[in-house]
Write a protein that holds these residues in place. Sequence first.
Motif, PDB file in Angstrom:
ATOM      1  N   ASP A 193       0.823  -1.209   0.000  1.00  0.00           N
ATOM      2  CA  ASP A 193       0.000   0.000   0.000  1.00  0.00           C
ATOM      3  C   ASP A 193       0.859   1.263   0.000  1.00  0.00           C
ATOM      4  OD1 ASP A 193      -2.205  -1.636   0.004  1.00  0.00           O
ATOM      5  OD2 ASP A 193      -2.623  -1.396   2.154  1.00  0.00           O
ATOM      6  N   ILE A 194       1.951   1.230   0.738  1.00  0.00           N
ATOM      7  CA  ILE A 194       2.855   2.385   0.757  1.00  0.00           C
ATOM      8  C   ILE A 194       3.456   2.596  -0.623  1.00  0.00           C
ATOM      9  CG2 ILE A 194       5.085   3.200   1.652  1.00  0.00           C
ATOM     10  CD1 ILE A 194       4.306   1.852   4.337  1.00  0.00           C
ATOM     11  N   LEU A 195       3.864   1.517  -1.254  1.00  0.00           N
ATOM     12  CA  LEU A 195       4.439   1.636  -2.599  1.00  0.00           C
ATOM     13  C   LEU A 195       3.413   2.142  -3.609  1.00  0.00           C
ATOM     14  CD1 LEU A 195       6.677  -1.553  -2.748  1.00  0.00           C
ATOM     15  CD2 LEU A 195       7.421   0.833  -2.652  1.00  0.00           C
ATOM     16  N   LYS A 196       2.159   1.707  -3.499  1.00  0.00           N
ATOM     17  CA  LYS A 196       1.103   2.191  -4.388  1.00  0.00           C
ATOM     18  C   LYS A 196       0.929   3.697  -4.235  1.00  0.00           C
ATOM     19  CE  LYS A 196      -2.114  -1.661  -4.980  1.00  0.00           C
ATOM     20  NZ  LYS A 196      -3.473  -2.126  -4.641  1.00  0.00           N
ATOM     21  N   LYS A 197       0.902   4.170  -2.998  1.00  0.00           N
ATOM     22  CA  LYS A 197       0.739   5.602  -2.747  1.00  0.00           C
ATOM     23  C   LYS A 197       1.928   6.373  -3.289  1.00  0.00           C
ATOM     24  CE  LYS A 197      -2.194   5.095   1.285  1.00  0.00           C
ATOM     25  NZ  LYS A 197      -2.320   5.238   2.734  1.00  0.00           N
ATOM     26  N   ALA A 198       3.115   5.848  -3.085  1.00  0.00           N
ATOM     27  CA  ALA A 198       4.320   6.520  -3.574  1.00  0.00           C
ATOM     28  C   ALA A 198       4.302   6.599  -5.102  1.00  0.00           C
ATOM     29  CB  ALA A 198       5.563   5.792  -3.089  1.00  0.00           C
ATOM     30  N   MET A 199       3.905   5.515  -5.751  1.00  0.00           N
ATOM     31  CA  MET A 199       3.812   5.508  -7.218  1.00  0.00           C
ATOM     32  C   MET A 199       2.806   6.541  -7.702  1.00  0.00           C
ATOM     33  SD  MET A 199       5.973   3.463  -8.608  1.00  0.00           S
ATOM     34  CE  MET A 199       5.282   3.267 -10.231  1.00  0.00           C
ATOM     35  N   GLY A 200       1.684   6.628  -6.995  1.00  0.00           N
ATOM     36  CA  GLY A 200       0.668   7.611  -7.370  1.00  0.00           C
ATOM     37  C   GLY A 200       1.182   9.034  -7.242  1.00  0.00           C
ATOM     38  N   ILE A 201       1.933   9.314  -6.197  1.00  0.00           N
ATOM     39  CA  ILE A 201       2.480  10.651  -5.994  1.00  0.00           C
ATOM     40  C   ILE A 201       3.506  10.987  -7.075  1.00  0.00           C
ATOM     41  CG2 ILE A 201       3.960  12.019  -4.448  1.00  0.00           C
ATOM     42  CD1 ILE A 201       2.564  10.557  -2.093  1.00  0.00           C
ATOM     43  N   PHE A 202       4.398  10.044  -7.378  1.00  0.00           N
ATOM     44  CA  PHE A 202       5.444  10.306  -8.379  1.00  0.00           C
ATOM     45  C   PHE A 202       4.876  10.421  -9.779  1.00  0.00           C
ATOM     46  CE2 PHE A 202       8.364   8.232  -5.175  1.00  0.00           C
ATOM     47  CZ  PHE A 202       8.980   9.430  -4.831  1.00  0.00           C
ATOM     48  N   LYS A 225       1.878  11.553 -10.546  1.00  0.00           N
ATOM     49  CA  LYS A 225       1.158  12.824 -10.597  1.00  0.00           C
ATOM     50  C   LYS A 225       2.122  13.966 -10.887  1.00  0.00           C
ATOM     51  CE  LYS A 225      -2.749  12.602  -7.523  1.00  0.00           C
ATOM     52  NZ  LYS A 225      -3.274  13.008  -6.235  1.00  0.00           N
ATOM     53  N   ASN A 226       3.246  13.960 -10.184  1.00  0.00           N
ATOM     54  CA  ASN A 226       4.214  15.035 -10.307  1.00  0.00           C
ATOM     55  C   ASN A 226       4.934  14.999 -11.637  1.00  0.00           C
ATOM     56  OD1 ASN A 226       3.592  15.890  -7.755  1.00  0.00           O
ATOM     57  ND2 ASN A 226       5.282  14.810  -6.776  1.00  0.00           N
ATOM     58  N   ASN A 227       5.104  13.852 -12.242  1.00  0.00           N
ATOM     59  CA  ASN A 227       5.818  13.739 -13.510  1.00  0.00           C
ATOM     60  C   ASN A 227       4.880  13.805 -14.724  1.00  0.00           C
ATOM     61  OD1 ASN A 227       8.272  13.470 -12.219  1.00  0.00           O
ATOM     62  ND2 ASN A 227       8.175  11.226 -12.166  1.00  0.00           N
ATOM     63  N   GLY A 228       3.596  13.651 -14.509  1.00  0.00           N
ATOM     64  CA  GLY A 228       2.654  13.576 -15.635  1.00  0.00           C
ATOM     65  C   GLY A 228       2.018  14.816 -15.918  1.00  0.00           C
TER      66      GLY A 228
END
Length: 100
Positions: A86-95, A97-100
């Motif tokens: 779950d932590i990795l999913k959230k981290a992926m979502g944050i990264f 968002k910022n790169n897209g």
Amino acid sequence: MANQKRRSYSKEFKLDVIQQSYQRDNIRELADELGINPGLIYAWRSAYKNQSQQSFPGKGIPSRTPEEKELAELKKELADVRMERDILKKAMGIFTKNNG
């Protein structure tokens, strides 16, 4: 109300008391000699009768069979892995968002 410290007894002490209780006619008398409640002796005898080798694991730890111990360890490991996922999913979502 007095603040009394809860007494704890070793496994060896409990087993010795159980053995003595079967050799004595009067359990209340034995309890008085040892300075413990007679109900404890009956509870210890019952626990030993039901689970002999697994009885009295200490420190309030519930006695478990090897299978129950393994199951508890696997459940804890699964919970840890899910939390990491779950932590990795959230981290992926944050990264993303910022790169897209």
